[in-house]
Design an enzyme around this catalytic site. Sequence first.
Site, mmCIF file in Angstrom:
data_model
loop_
_atom_site.group_PDB
_atom_site.id
_atom_site.type_symbol
_atom_site.label_atom_id
_atom_site.label_comp_id
_atom_site.label_asym_id
_atom_site.label_seq_id
_atom_site.Cartn_x
_atom_site.Cartn_y
_atom_site.Cartn_z
ATOM 1 N N ASP A 168 0.836 -1.197 0.000
ATOM 2 C CA ASP A 168 0.000 0.000 0.000
ATOM 3 C C ASP A 168 0.873 1.250 0.000
ATOM 4 O O ASP A 168 1.678 1.462 0.906
ATOM 5 C CB ASP A 168 -0.902 -0.019 1.243
ATOM 6 C CG ASP A 168 -2.027 0.982 1.182
ATOM 7 O OD1 ASP A 168 -1.812 2.097 0.666
ATOM 8 O OD2 ASP A 168 -3.121 0.659 1.669
ATOM 9 N N HIS A 199 -2.996 0.069 -2.630
ATOM 10 C CA HIS A 199 -4.157 0.794 -2.142
ATOM 11 C C HIS A 199 -5.254 0.815 -3.204
ATOM 12 O O HIS A 199 -4.992 1.031 -4.380
ATOM 13 C CB HIS A 199 -3.723 2.225 -1.808
ATOM 14 C CG HIS A 199 -4.674 2.964 -0.949
ATOM 15 N ND1 HIS A 199 -4.733 2.795 0.418
ATOM 16 C CD2 HIS A 199 -5.612 3.891 -1.252
ATOM 17 C CE1 HIS A 199 -5.655 3.599 0.926
ATOM 18 N NE2 HIS A 199 -6.201 4.269 -0.069
#
Length: 230
Positions: A168, A199
């Site tokens: 992420d 993400h």
Amino acid sequence: MTTITIESLDGSGSFQAYRADPEGSPRGAIVVIQEVFGINPGIRRKCDALAAKGYAAFAPDLFWRIEPGIELDPDIPEQLQRGLDLLGKFDQDKGVADIEATIRAARAATGGKVGVVGYCLGGRLAYMTAARTDSDASVGYYAVGIDGLLGEKHAIANPLMLHIAGDDGFVSKDVQKAMHEGLDDHPRVTLHDYPGEDHGFATEMGKRRSEAAAQLADSRTETFFAAHIG
């Protein structure tokens, strides 16, 4: 599918929420918590998918105090930046209060249990909602900044599930480690890691979606809500 009006808990005004209902009596209700892009087509599709599974779904416009009705596309750089700019102006405590108002409205409308599911900013707010409200079950996807909220974990009384993207860009490895160290032994919290995912991997549309990971996370969420909401 319709739009409803919800009064804020502090009496400062009212806001809109997208609502999608199942064909028959609802199994319960789910509040869908937005990313920084507003109640855009992706969030509405999340609601519609939940309604197709038998839940009444509600997505409150949490940016109403800043700019009501905003819809942004994260695949357009200028709109992505606009979302990040809005985040800087957003009062998260008031946002959780608006989620609580939506939970109350959903519970009154359906008479059953109410869960929440949130994405990005909404994932963080789902954690905060689990700690600060009576949500019956909460799910957060790629929640940001949870390491700074671990001091609230003692208040999580109902089940919480967090989906963590392993790569992420907004949640570093150190933050992911802190999440595990802080929450792995919590009896109400379940963490799932998705190695190699970035993400936004479970977005309904656009470049960020990673199909296999999205389907896996969503299947876990579906099982989780079936167990705790109905």
